[in-house]
Design an enzyme around this catalytic site. Structure first.
Site, short mmCIF file in Angstrom:
data_model
loop_
_atom_site.label_atom_id
_atom_site.label_comp_id
_atom_site.label_asym_id
_atom_site.label_seq_id
_atom_site.Cartn_x
_atom_site.Cartn_y
_atom_site.Cartn_z
N THR A 25 0.82 -1.22 0.00
CA THR A 25 0.00 0.00 0.00
C THR A 25 0.85 1.27 0.00
OG1 THR A 25 -0.11 -0.16 2.40
CG2 THR A 25 -1.97 -1.07 1.17
N GLY A 26 2.17 1.11 -0.12
CA GLY A 26 3.06 2.28 -0.10
C GLY A 26 3.24 2.88 -1.49
N ARG A 49 -0.01 -3.93 6.91
CA ARG A 49 -0.77 -4.10 8.15
C ARG A 49 -2.23 -3.68 8.02
NH1 ARG A 49 3.20 -0.50 11.61
NH2 ARG A 49 2.92 0.60 9.63
N ASP A 70 1.54 -7.93 10.32
CA ASP A 70 2.54 -7.02 10.90
C ASP A 70 3.87 -7.76 10.90
OD1 ASP A 70 4.20 -5.43 12.33
OD2 ASP A 70 2.89 -5.22 14.08
N THR A 94 9.20 -1.95 1.88
CA THR A 94 8.66 -1.54 3.16
C THR A 94 9.80 -1.20 4.11
OG1 THR A 94 7.23 -2.26 4.97
CG2 THR A 94 8.59 -3.95 3.97
N TRP A 95 9.47 -0.57 5.20
CA TRP A 95 10.48 -0.32 6.24
C TRP A 95 9.77 0.03 7.52
CZ3 TRP A 95 12.32 4.73 8.18
CH2 TRP A 95 11.51 5.80 7.77
N GLN A 134 14.28 -2.49 -2.05
CA GLN A 134 14.32 -1.04 -2.29
C GLN A 134 14.93 -0.34 -1.09
OE1 GLN A 134 10.89 0.85 -4.09
NE2 GLN A 134 11.01 2.44 -2.53
N LYS A 138 20.21 7.59 0.02
CA LYS A 138 20.89 7.89 1.29
C LYS A 138 21.97 6.85 1.59
CE LYS A 138 17.25 8.40 4.03
NZ LYS A 138 16.05 8.43 3.17
N TYR A 170 19.96 0.64 5.51
CA TYR A 170 20.10 0.12 4.14
C TYR A 170 21.24 -0.92 4.08
CZ TYR A 170 17.32 4.14 2.45
OH TYR A 170 16.34 5.06 2.20
N1 LIG Z 1 9.57 8.00 0.64
C1 LIG Z 1 10.62 8.38 -0.09
O1 LIG Z 1 10.65 9.50 -0.67
C2 LIG Z 1 11.80 7.46 -0.26
C3 LIG Z 1 12.87 7.90 -1.06
C4 LIG Z 1 13.96 7.06 -1.26
C5 LIG Z 1 14.00 5.82 -0.66
N2 LIG Z 1 12.95 5.40 0.12
C6 LIG Z 1 13.08 4.07 0.74
O2 LIG Z 1 12.17 3.15 0.14
C7 LIG Z 1 11.86 2.12 1.08
C8 LIG Z 1 10.35 2.00 1.20
O3 LIG Z 1 9.88 3.27 1.69
P1 LIG Z 1 8.61 4.01 1.06
O4 LIG Z 1 8.60 5.41 1.55
O5 LIG Z 1 8.60 3.76 -0.42
O6 LIG Z 1 7.47 3.13 1.68
P2 LIG Z 1 6.04 3.63 2.12
O7 LIG Z 1 5.39 4.36 0.99
O8 LIG Z 1 6.19 4.35 3.44
O9 LIG Z 1 5.26 2.28 2.36
C9 LIG Z 1 5.49 1.47 3.46
C10 LIG Z 1 4.66 0.21 3.28
O10 LIG Z 1 5.06 -0.75 4.25
C11 LIG Z 1 3.91 -1.15 5.01
N3 LIG Z 1 4.39 -1.43 6.37
C12 LIG Z 1 4.98 -0.56 7.22
N4 LIG Z 1 5.27 -1.18 8.39
C13 LIG Z 1 4.86 -2.47 8.25
C14 LIG Z 1 4.85 -3.61 9.11
N5 LIG Z 1 5.32 -3.54 10.36
N6 LIG Z 1 4.34 -4.76 8.65
C15 LIG Z 1 3.83 -4.84 7.39
N7 LIG Z 1 3.81 -3.82 6.53
C16 LIG Z 1 4.31 -2.63 6.96
C17 LIG Z 1 2.95 0.05 4.90
O11 LIG Z 1 1.59 -0.30 5.11
P3 LIG Z 1 0.95 -0.39 6.60
O12 LIG Z 1 1.41 0.86 7.30
O13 LIG Z 1 -0.51 -0.47 6.39
O14 LIG Z 1 1.52 -1.62 7.19
C18 LIG Z 1 3.17 0.43 3.45
O15 LIG Z 1 2.47 -0.45 2.59
C19 LIG Z 1 12.53 2.54 2.41
O16 LIG Z 1 13.75 1.88 2.52
C20 LIG Z 1 12.76 4.03 2.23
O17 LIG Z 1 13.82 4.51 3.01
C21 LIG Z 1 11.85 6.18 0.32
#
Ligand SMILES: NC(=O)c1ccc[n+]([C@@H]2O[C@H](COP(=O)([O-])OP(=O)(O)OC[C@H]3O[C@@H](n4cnc5c(N)ncnc54)[C@H](OP(=O)(O)O)[C@@H]3O)[C@@H](O)[C@H]2O)c1
Length: 386
Positions: A25-26, A49, A70, A94-95, A134, A138, A170
């Protein structure tokens, strides 16, 4: 909802690839799931979750199965994921965001989360071919400095060494994959810059923050200010990464056997749009898109902090949601003002090269302005913003 036991259930129905998308869902997870379910040879398990916030994909698709889990809960993860014995491709998007980035606790929690999932899936998924992780750009910097403000921009490629002094989750995740998969299963790591997409489940949600700010400015007739440093306003400081590009890159790396047939050591790839941009150019284009006023000549302000200016606007957002008939959200489901403050005052440049993916034949590219305009339209279609 747990999946039924799924050992070899697909014989005869044309399914050749079975994806487990962690973080479905992210920002990228939603796009990846939507893309894969349209492909006849794919079946998709999507894991997160919160079941109530599903990706906007056709729920009638018999190829998509949502698994509520979870991943920090070891026994729940074991119980729900060990049933997925037919998985051929894992996508880790996810993270765990509870602790400060780059703290020991953040590293430990993210390691535990991935260990729980790998322990549940890897021993049973006998046809597992590839794991796609992913992380992000950073990878190349330490968030705690020291920073050289005056340094010329450096363009990081995948061979740049780790910044060895600090904790970075990472590195921990890469090391865990190395330890668990070498000699058995191929894997790759993808490093986006600033992600541009639509989600209600994202902590660092650039588009959510930008769109809520634009919407509130329009509603209250406030100037659309860029609160940050002059350098961030005028110079190229960061790469944009369209969620569609990152999803396509995951699929490309996971299904292009030539890329990994010779090794299970793991391949790393920057995952960035390509052409560079400045916030100054983007702001001008957003004036028309949001119907807001950009005061030319004084559009940027070092004194303007989103976290201060928006702190009292929660009720305004509620009003807008009700008045415009939007999907029910609280302001903080979409916007993270501290993140915008840090992003637009970033003391270092974080820019990468695309040379490696270009050379290997990955051709998807976007202009970051086009990505932003596209995702504003998507958020409007999803009724997250007016
Ligand atoms: N955001 C950015 O701009 C960006 C940029 C560069 C790199 N990244 C990296 O990309 C990676 C993914 O980040 P994102 O920002 O793309 O993800 P995100 O959009 O924040 O999505 C996180 C996903 O993980 C799920 N999740 C979180 N905790 C969970 C748990 N305990 N159990 C099961 N599911 C869980 C969330 O749904 P629920 O909350 O419903 O569980 C959601 O589907 C990370 O390493 C981040 O550092 C992000």
């Amino acid at each position: 909802m747990a999946a039924q036991e799924t050992e070899n259930p697909e014989a005869g129905n044309g399914i050749e690839h079975v994806a487990a998308i962690f973080g479905v869902t992210g920002l990228v997870g939603k796009v990846l799931a939507r893309e894969l379910v349209t492909k006849p040879k794919w079946k998709v398990y999507g894991i997160a979750r919160n079941p109530e916030i599903m990706p906007p994909i056709d729920q009638r698709s018999s190829n998509f199965h949502f698994i509520q889990c979870d991943l920090l809960n070891r026994s729940e993860t074991e119980e729900r994921l060990s049933l997925l014995q037919d998985v051929t491709h894992v996508f880790w998007l996810t993270w765990a965001s509870q602790y400060q980035l780059d703290s020991v606790e953040c590293c430990e929690q993210n390691k535990a989360m991935m260990s729980n999932a790998l322990d549940a899936i890897v021993p049973k998924a006998k046809a597992l071919k590839h794991v796609s992780l992913q992380t992000g750009m950073k990878h190349y910097v330490s968030l705690q400095g020291p920073f050289d403000d005056e340094a010329e921009a450096r363009y990081y490629d995948e061979d740049c060494p780790r910044v060895d002094k600090r904790c970075n989750f990472y590195y921990v995740l890469e090391d865990l994959l190395k330890e668990r998969l070498v000699g058995k299963v191929a894997w790759s790591v993808h490093r986006p810059g600033l992600l541009i997409g639509s989600s209600r489940r994202t902590v660092y949600n650039f588009m959510g923050s930008l769109c809520v700010f634009g919407t509130i400015c329009k509603h209250l007739n406030l100037p659309f200010v860029f609160g940050g440093t002059k350098r961030c306003w005028e110079e190229t400081c960061i790469d944009g990464s369209d969620a569609r590009l990152v999803a396509q890159q995951h699929i490309w790396a996971a299904t292009n056997v030539d890329l990994y047939s010779h090794s299970t050591d793991g391949q790393s790839y920057n995952a960035i749009n390509g052409p560079s941009f400045t916030w100054k150019e983007i702001w001008t284009a957003l004036e028309e898109k949001f119907g807001v006023e950009v005061v030319h000549g004084s559009a940027f302000s070092e004194e303007f902090w989103y976290s201060k200016s928006m702190a009292d606007k929660k009720e305004v957002w509620k009003e807008i949601v009700a008045e415009k008939g939007l999907v029910q959200t609280e302001m903080e489901n979409l916007a993270n003002w501290e993140f915008l403050d840090v992003l637009f005052r970033c003391p270092f440049k974080l820019l990468g090269t695309r040379n490696k993916v270009d050379r290997l034949g990955f051709t998807v590219r976007y202009k970051t302005l086009d990505s932003i305009l596209y995702w504003i339209d998507c958020m409007r279609d999803e009724k997250l913003i007016p």
